[in-house]
Design a protein around this motif. Structure first.
Motif, PDB file in Angstrom:
ATOM      1  N   ARG A 400     -41.913   0.643  75.809  1.00 28.25           N
ATOM      2  CA  ARG A 400     -40.799   0.001  76.502  1.00 28.25           C
ATOM      3  C   ARG A 400     -39.500   0.170  75.715  1.00 28.25           C
ATOM      4  N   LEU A 401     -39.586   0.020  74.396  1.00 26.22           N
ATOM      5  CA  LEU A 401     -38.404   0.229  73.563  1.00 26.22           C
ATOM      6  C   LEU A 401     -37.895   1.653  73.683  1.00 26.22           C
ATOM      7  N   LEU A 402     -38.821   2.598  73.616  1.00 20.65           N
ATOM      8  CA  LEU A 402     -38.436   4.003  73.652  1.00 20.65           C
ATOM      9  C   LEU A 402     -37.865   4.399  75.011  1.00 20.65           C
ATOM     10  N   ALA A 403     -38.218   3.639  76.056  1.00 19.61           N
ATOM     11  CA  ALA A 403     -37.761   3.978  77.399  1.00 19.61           C
ATOM     12  C   ALA A 403     -36.252   3.832  77.538  1.00 19.61           C
ATOM     13  N   TRP A 404     -35.660   2.907  76.764  1.00 24.08           N
ATOM     14  CA  TRP A 404     -34.226   2.688  76.934  1.00 24.08           C
ATOM     15  C   TRP A 404     -33.398   2.958  75.690  1.00 24.08           C
ATOM     16  N   GLN A 405     -34.035   3.034  74.516  1.00 25.59           N
ATOM     17  CA  GLN A 405     -33.261   3.050  73.287  1.00 25.59           C
ATOM     18  C   GLN A 405     -32.343   4.259  73.152  1.00 25.59           C
ATOM     19  N   SER A 406     -32.756   5.443  73.654  1.00 24.63           N
ATOM     20  CA  SER A 406     -31.951   6.640  73.418  1.00 24.63           C
ATOM     21  C   SER A 406     -30.604   6.574  74.127  1.00 24.63           C
ATOM     22  N   ALA A 407     -30.528   5.818  75.215  1.00 22.24           N
ATOM     23  CA  ALA A 407     -29.281   5.765  75.983  1.00 22.24           C
ATOM     24  C   ALA A 407     -28.388   4.599  75.582  1.00 22.24           C
ATOM     25  N   ALA A 408     -28.917   3.656  74.801  1.00 28.04           N
ATOM     26  CA  ALA A 408     -28.147   2.463  74.467  1.00 28.04           C
ATOM     27  C   ALA A 408     -27.062   2.776  73.448  1.00 28.04           C
ATOM     28  N   PRO A 409     -25.804   2.409  73.715  1.00 24.82           N
ATOM     29  CA  PRO A 409     -24.759   2.608  72.709  1.00 24.82           C
ATOM     30  C   PRO A 409     -24.998   1.704  71.512  1.00 24.82           C
ATOM     31  N   SER A 410     -24.420   2.046  70.370  1.00 25.90           N
ATOM     32  CA  SER A 410     -24.677   1.309  69.125  1.00 25.90           C
ATOM     33  C   SER A 410     -24.375  -0.173  69.260  1.00 25.90           C
ATOM     34  N   ASP A 411     -23.258  -0.513  69.933  1.00 24.94           N
ATOM     35  CA  ASP A 411     -22.859  -1.908  69.983  1.00 24.94           C
ATOM     36  C   ASP A 411     -23.780  -2.755  70.851  1.00 24.94           C
ATOM     37  N   ARG A 412     -24.630  -2.118  71.649  1.00 21.29           N
ATOM     38  CA  ARG A 412     -25.573  -2.877  72.481  1.00 21.29           C
ATOM     39  C   ARG A 412     -27.012  -2.747  71.994  1.00 21.29           C
ATOM     40  N   LEU A 445     -37.288  -8.450  89.156  1.00 23.52           N
ATOM     41  CA  LEU A 445     -36.428  -7.291  88.964  1.00 23.52           C
ATOM     42  C   LEU A 445     -36.812  -6.547  87.677  1.00 23.52           C
ATOM     43  N   ASP A 446     -37.094  -7.280  86.596  1.00 28.90           N
ATOM     44  CA  ASP A 446     -37.561  -6.645  85.364  1.00 28.90           C
ATOM     45  C   ASP A 446     -38.868  -5.899  85.608  1.00 28.90           C
ATOM     46  N   PHE A 447     -39.738  -6.502  86.398  1.00 32.13           N
ATOM     47  CA  PHE A 447     -41.008  -5.871  86.764  1.00 32.13           C
ATOM     48  C   PHE A 447     -40.748  -4.550  87.482  1.00 32.13           C
ATOM     49  N   ALA A 448     -39.790  -4.564  88.418  1.00 31.42           N
ATOM     50  CA  ALA A 448     -39.481  -3.353  89.182  1.00 31.42           C
ATOM     51  C   ALA A 448     -38.996  -2.234  88.269  1.00 31.42           C
ATOM     52  N   TYR A 449     -38.131  -2.563  87.318  1.00 29.29           N
ATOM     53  CA  TYR A 449     -37.630  -1.534  86.405  1.00 29.29           C
ATOM     54  C   TYR A 449     -38.708  -1.077  85.425  1.00 29.29           C
ATOM     55  N   TRP A 495     -27.117  -8.685  89.587  1.00 29.48           N
ATOM     56  CA  TRP A 495     -28.441  -8.462  88.988  1.00 29.48           C
ATOM     57  C   TRP A 495     -28.423  -8.729  87.487  1.00 29.48           C
ATOM     58  N   LEU A 496     -27.273  -8.504  86.868  1.00 27.22           N
ATOM     59  CA  LEU A 496     -27.171  -8.748  85.426  1.00 27.22           C
ATOM     60  C   LEU A 496     -27.294 -10.233  85.092  1.00 27.22           C
ATOM     61  N   ASP A 497     -27.161 -11.102  86.094  1.00 28.42           N
ATOM     62  CA  ASP A 497     -27.291 -12.541  85.848  1.00 28.42           C
ATOM     63  C   ASP A 497     -28.739 -12.958  85.626  1.00 28.42           C
ATOM     64  N   PHE A 498     -29.694 -12.158  86.129  1.00 31.32           N
ATOM     65  CA  PHE A 498     -31.096 -12.578  85.974  1.00 31.32           C
ATOM     66  C   PHE A 498     -32.013 -11.485  85.436  1.00 31.32           C
ATOM     67  N   ALA A 499     -31.495 -10.309  85.156  1.00 26.98           N
ATOM     68  CA  ALA A 499     -32.311  -9.294  84.479  1.00 26.98           C
ATOM     69  C   ALA A 499     -32.452  -9.691  83.013  1.00 26.98           C
ATOM     70  N   VAL A 500     -33.663  -9.618  82.468  1.00 30.92           N
ATOM     71  CA  VAL A 500     -33.939 -10.095  81.109  1.00 30.92           C
ATOM     72  C   VAL A 500     -34.163  -8.938  80.142  1.00 30.92           C
ATOM     73  N   THR A 501     -34.941  -7.953  80.547  1.00 29.08           N
ATOM     74  CA  THR A 501     -35.317  -6.889  79.613  1.00 29.08           C
ATOM     75  C   THR A 501     -34.138  -5.962  79.339  1.00 29.08           C
ATOM     76  N   ALA A 502     -34.097  -5.447  78.111  1.00 26.17           N
ATOM     77  CA  ALA A 502     -33.020  -4.537  77.724  1.00 26.17           C
ATOM     78  C   ALA A 502     -33.035  -3.279  78.594  1.00 26.17           C
ATOM     79  N   HIS A 503     -34.240  -2.805  78.938  1.00 27.86           N
ATOM     80  CA  HIS A 503     -34.351  -1.602  79.757  1.00 27.86           C
ATOM     81  C   HIS A 503     -33.708  -1.818  81.118  1.00 27.86           C
ATOM     82  N   ALA A 504     -34.037  -2.936  81.774  1.00 24.46           N
ATOM     83  CA  ALA A 504     -33.475  -3.219  83.096  1.00 24.46           C
ATOM     84  C   ALA A 504     -31.956  -3.377  83.014  1.00 24.46           C
TER      85      ALA A 504
END
Length: 584
Positions: A400-412, A445-449, A495-504
């Motif tokens: 799950r970490l690897l799914a989003w980490q490459s695209a995340a900018p440093s500040d996030r 929504l997190d489940f969907a992503y 959607w950003l009000d209730f999405a929890v996971t970093a990937h979503a």
């Protein structure tokens, strides 16, 4: 390794100059890497003792050689305590040896600061100790702060996560490194102690938990707790000590019933009392540890000698003599945790009326429950350890970490990493029985992503246990979720009000940015088309001939859409474009 600023080193200038001189003269490369078989330094005795106890019969020469190289390269460097710097990598290697880590990991631990803090290069290390050790050392080497600036901390952690994708031993070395720094934190100024301890609780302790290395997690938890809040730590220690003193009287009657019940069912097992660590007690009680009872400070552990199925027989035996508390049975044998932990957890009422936590597992499960991924390394042995650890793709949290980490900018990235490693998990299921593990508080929504097939961005709702539910519904373990999609659906800002996971959150933010860029490009193109039409120039024809793209490239834009968006934003003036595309 100076990640998060925990370096406790000072250097004598004359020693540093001497090392630089040796490096220039070609003498800085792995001194002592030849066939020297002289007696090892007495300082190595604790490391070798641990190594022999856990891995008897293995060749110690590589450890001795790695130590001699590290000692000479770090010579003249001191810790904040005033101790020679070599005491740190030696302590890290000793921690790992006591856990049963393989030889390559121990050698890498001895050398883990040489590339960062001495003239020794990664290429030289690779030539002297091989690719396996070099990959591990490179994985934990901190990025250059002068080059990376404010991004150094985030990018160093990104580097560790990426290295862990190839070999999880990188994370294990990092954890042992942080554990020793926490043990010696008292030599740091108070502000730095709190900063390091906070970062440990937010990032490193969760890594230990996700790897299943409970022996590291517990100690790191308590050391960081002591540094962040000494008064609360002292109160917890006093309360737990008082409660444990009453454990024999509180647990004795229950143990007296459980033993005969197990024997009556033909189950051979060992029952013992396991104390909970201080930070766990403090957090469970919300910081108020007054009047702590023995049942809150300890749990019963039943280690079954037979096959895994005997654990369920043992559970029945316990429930036959101690009343179970409804809804408090957790079966982590049939449904292992993300870190592969397997045990049965139940709560029962003792003969005195106190609720007792009981953990049941087989002896074959016990090493994994205590040491997590390290148990796999120990079983694999030196020759297969790297392949065993590198091949673990059943650790869902890392995927799950690897799914989003490459695209995340440093500040996030660090904020997303903290969220992704937050304690607590929910295990929900697709309608076909596929298990999806998510952090506590996750929504449909997190489940969907998490399905990672484009479902998230096309979501319009969900069915949870067969009933319609909004995407914002918070999921519970055991929920069966079916995501409803629509061909015209698209992410919206709410959607950003209730999405929890970093990937979503990352996927939603990127989709919203793309949508804004597209709208801006459309608006800019529409304005340019209308202006050109007034001069009897067809923009579509200019695009087809390549005239518009040539103008875009001349102005420094790679694509027409970028030019049109810049026009809409006002960074490119409409009269300037008209003059280029329709002069006169």
């Amino acid at each position: 390794m100076r990640s998060l600023g925990e370096r406790e080193r000072t250097s004598h200038q004359h020693a540093s100059g001497a090392r630089r001189g040796r490096a220039r003269a070609g003498e800085g490369r792995a001194p002592g890497t030849g066939g020297d078989r002289s007696p090892p330094d007495p300082a190595l005795a604790p490391l070798l003792a641990q190594y022999r106890a856990v891995c008897p019969g293995r060749d110690e020469h590589e450890l001795v050689r790695g130590y001699r190289v590290a000692e000479r390269l770090h010579r003249g460097q001191l810790r904040k305590s005033g101790a020679p710097y070599i005491t740190h990598p030696l302590a890290v290697a000793t921690i790992l040896a006591g856990m049963g880590m393989d030889t390559a990991t121990l050698v890498a631990a001895l050398l883990h600061d040489t590339v960062e803090d001495t003239p020794y290069t990664l290429g030289e290390l690779r030539a002297d100790f091989g690719d396996e050790v070099a990959v591990l050392v490179d994985g934990v080497t901190k990025l250059d702060g002068e080059r990376w600036g404010a991004r150094a901390e985030a990018e160093t952690f990104r580097k560790i996560v990426l290295a862990a994708a190839a070999d999880l031993r990188v994370l294990v070395i990092k954890l042992a490194d942080r554990l020793h720094n926490l043990r010696t934190l008292g030599f740091q100024p108070r502000e730095k102690r709190i900063r390091i301890a906070t970062a440990s609780h937010e990032l490193l302790v969760p890594f230990a938990e996700r790897l299943g290395i409970r022996v590291l997690q517990r100690e790191m938890d308590d050391l960081a707790f002591a540094a962040r809040d000494p008064a609360a730590h002292a109160a917890a220690a006093e309360a737990v000590a008082a409660a444990l003193a009453r454990v024999p009287a509180a647990f004795g009657p229950a143990i007296g019933r459980i033993g005969p019940a197990l024997r009556a069912q033909g189950v051979s097992a060992e029952t013992s009392v396991r104390a909970r660590h201080l930070y766990s007690v403090h957090r469970t009680r919300g910081g108020d540890v007054a009047g702590l009872r023995p049942c809150e400070a300890a749990r019963l552990l039943i280690l079954v000698d037979g096959p895994d199925t005997d654990c369920y027989v043992a559970l029945g035996a316990v429930h036959s003599v101690l009343h179970p508390v409804p809804g408090r049975l957790r079966d982590h044998i049939a449904l292992p945790k993300d870190n592969l932990y397997r045990s049965l957890h139940t709560r029962v009422v003792s003969p005195d009326g106190d609720p007792l936590e009981v953990i049941i597992r087989s002896r074959s499960m016990h090493p994994l429950a205590e040491y997590g991924i390290v148990a796999s390394v120990r079983e694999a042995g030196d020759r297969a350890a790297g392949r065993e650890v590198a091949g673990r793709r059943d650790l869902v949290w890392l995927s799950r970490l690897l799914a989003w980490q490459s695209a995340a900018p440093s500040d996030r990235f660090l904020d997303g990493l903290r969220a992704g490693l937050a304690p607590g998990t929910v295990a929900a299921f697709t309608s076909r029985g596929r298990m999806i593990t998510l952090p506590a508080g996750a929504t449909a929504l997190d489940f969907a992503y998490a399905l990672a097939d484009g479902t998230g961005e096309r979501s319009i709702g969900a069915l949870v246990n067969g009933r319609p539910a909004p995407l914002s519904v918070e999921l519970r373990t055991g929920n069966v979720v079916e995501v409803l999609t629509g061909p015209a659906a698209a992410p919206s800002a709410d959607w950003l009000d209730f999405a929890v996971t970093a990937h979503a959150r990352m996927e939603i933010a990127q989709a919203l940015a793309r949508s804004r860029a597209e709208r801006s490009a459309d608006a800019g193109r529409r304005g340019l088309r209308e202006a050109l039409a007034g001069r009897r120039v067809d923009l579509l024809a200019a695009e087809a001939r390549g005239d518009a793209l040539a103008v875009a490239r001349d102005l420094g834009f790679g694509e027409l859409e970028e030019l049109y968006a810049a026009l809409d934003a006002g960074s490119v003036r409409l009269p300037d474009l008209l003059e280029r595309l329709a002069p006169g």
